[in-house]
Write a protein that holds these residues in place. Sequence first.
Motif, PDB file in Angstrom:
ATOM      1  N   ASP A  32      -9.504   7.256   6.934  1.00 47.76           N
ATOM      2  CA  ASP A  32      -8.498   7.324   7.984  1.00 47.76           C
ATOM      3  C   ASP A  32      -7.792   5.973   8.036  1.00 47.76           C
ATOM      4  O   ASP A  32      -8.427   4.927   8.164  1.00 47.76           O
ATOM      5  CB  ASP A  32      -9.197   7.628   9.318  1.00 47.76           C
ATOM      6  N   GLY A  33      -6.490   5.982   7.890  1.00 48.56           N
ATOM      7  CA  GLY A  33      -5.737   4.738   7.779  1.00 48.56           C
ATOM      8  C   GLY A  33      -5.540   4.271   6.351  1.00 48.56           C
ATOM      9  O   GLY A  33      -4.876   3.261   6.119  1.00 48.56           O
ATOM     10  N   THR A  35      -4.586   4.988   2.052  1.00 48.46           N
ATOM     11  CA  THR A  35      -3.359   5.293   1.316  1.00 48.46           C
ATOM     12  C   THR A  35      -3.652   6.264   0.176  1.00 48.46           C
ATOM     13  O   THR A  35      -4.624   6.092  -0.562  1.00 48.46           O
ATOM     14  CB  THR A  35      -2.742   4.005   0.745  1.00 48.46           C
ATOM     15  N   HIS A  77       2.421   9.270   6.579  1.00 45.77           N
ATOM     16  CA  HIS A  77       3.520   8.307   6.628  1.00 45.77           C
ATOM     17  C   HIS A  77       4.010   8.101   5.196  1.00 45.77           C
ATOM     18  O   HIS A  77       3.345   7.438   4.396  1.00 45.77           O
ATOM     19  CB  HIS A  77       3.053   6.981   7.227  1.00 45.77           C
ATOM     20  N   THR A 265       7.654  10.634   8.682  1.00 42.47           N
ATOM     21  CA  THR A 265       6.261  10.900   9.026  1.00 42.47           C
ATOM     22  C   THR A 265       6.118  12.388   9.273  1.00 42.47           C
ATOM     23  O   THR A 265       6.880  12.973  10.055  1.00 42.47           O
ATOM     24  CB  THR A 265       5.832  10.118  10.279  1.00 42.47           C
ATOM     25  N   ASP A 305       0.547   6.790   3.633  1.00 46.65           N
ATOM     26  CA  ASP A 305      -0.610   6.421   4.432  1.00 46.65           C
ATOM     27  C   ASP A 305      -0.996   7.600   5.314  1.00 46.65           C
ATOM     28  O   ASP A 305      -0.138   8.373   5.754  1.00 46.65           O
ATOM     29  CB  ASP A 305      -0.288   5.208   5.311  1.00 46.65           C
ATOM     30  N   GLU A 307      -3.251   9.160   8.723  1.00 43.35           N
ATOM     31  CA  GLU A 307      -3.782   8.804  10.044  1.00 43.35           C
ATOM     32  C   GLU A 307      -4.248  10.071  10.746  1.00 43.35           C
ATOM     33  O   GLU A 307      -3.476  11.026  10.898  1.00 43.35           O
ATOM     34  CB  GLU A 307      -2.699   8.113  10.867  1.00 43.35           C
ATOM     35  N   LEU A 428       3.136   7.586  17.439  1.00 43.62           N
ATOM     36  CA  LEU A 428       3.798   7.925  16.179  1.00 43.62           C
ATOM     37  C   LEU A 428       5.308   7.913  16.344  1.00 43.62           C
ATOM     38  O   LEU A 428       6.043   7.407  15.486  1.00 43.62           O
ATOM     39  CB  LEU A 428       3.346   9.300  15.693  1.00 43.62           C
TER      40      LEU A 428
END
Length: 435
Positions: A32-33, A35, A77, A265, A305, A307, A428
């Motif tokens: 999580d977070g 790439t 993202h 996003t 990325d 999330e 977001l």
Amino acid sequence: MAQQDIRRELHVDQYTLGLVGPDQEWAGTVADGGTIETYTPPGCWGPMVTPEFHGGHEVTRPIRVAGAEVGDAIALHIRDIEVTSMATSTGSMAEREDAFGDDPFVDHRCPECGTKWPDSIVEGTGEDAIKCAECGANASSFGFEYGYTVAFDDDGTVGITLDEAAAHELAEDAAEVMDIPANSRQHPILLYEPGEMPGTLGRLRPFIGNVGTTPPVTMPDSHNAGDFGQFLIGADHDYGVDSEADLEARTDGHMDIPQVREGATLICPVKVDGGGVYVGDLHANQGDGELSLHTTDVSGTVRMDVEVIDDLEIDGPVLLPPEEDLPFISKPYSDEEREAGRDLGAEHDVDVETDMGPIQVVGSGATVNDATQNAFDRAGKLLDMSEGEVRSRCTFTGGVQIGRLPGVVQLDMLAPMDILEDRGMDHLVREQYGL
């Protein structure tokens, strides 16, 4: 792939054979977070003319996102998209009815020996080049009703359509020109060498046509949407379903929305633990609506990325496009507009709602009207609003855009930030638009 093998960065260059679903082999797990970087082959035409495929695209194996559970959402993202093809072919399609059963995208069969999803080989160029490995018959279920070949400039800013001689020259080196990845199993559509509409200049702006999360049932990747999914209802093949209700398992990854591009996003539902993010069907450009049903399919890389958004419980995607892609009345308010609004409110003794942010709720269905109704339903659930309020806000501060005919839309509105905060997604919107 072991759950504990969690990577901050994960590169994916393995693909499915036209399917998405929980039984596909995982490509790996990203934090999580973290790439994801993918290297994808073209969608649409290559898989469509390759009879081994069980769906109309060639997407990556699904990627598990650590901590993502059913009922959550995953924000993608999109940081970078790079086209690696130098040219492609596309156009409107003609079906070869003897080369499939119910669905030319799905249940391929050799028209001569009857082998289902036959292995194939390439002999020469042109629309007869793809042969059944068993009997040598032309085994492709599609040709061009009207087709053209496009070459791109080195900077990826413009393309031109070629005449028959130039298209033939590229066809002789089709796989290299299209940069078909080593692990891809499609035949390059440049082999078909169409040469209509020569000398036309077009602008390029790449985007992702099929991206999102894994549905809880196995389905053809091209049919993971409410419009293409209609072809599965009552179909007599391995992926047929009984009713419209069965399509509610979809995650609407196949959107063909040009605004799903670098800088956007995309917020996707989690319907299997881990999410199962997948990427495919890159396009060099496309007009709204994808009026030929197909556009410029290309190979390329995507970097994004991820999330996890806890407990968002959305049924389909929510898009936050780059600000320049928003319609005029859906753009964030400037300081001057907010001040003017507050002054007008004081004049009329009304508290003015100025803390609002743009969102686009994606809907899909058999027709554009059905897709819009689906978006109304999804927006009402997301924002806890009546359909009347959703329609009114979209009329006064938004609208509807067509991603793909016959039935994918984006429902625009400026949504109150306090509601988005309650849903855990206000950050977001604020980050996307600098609010």
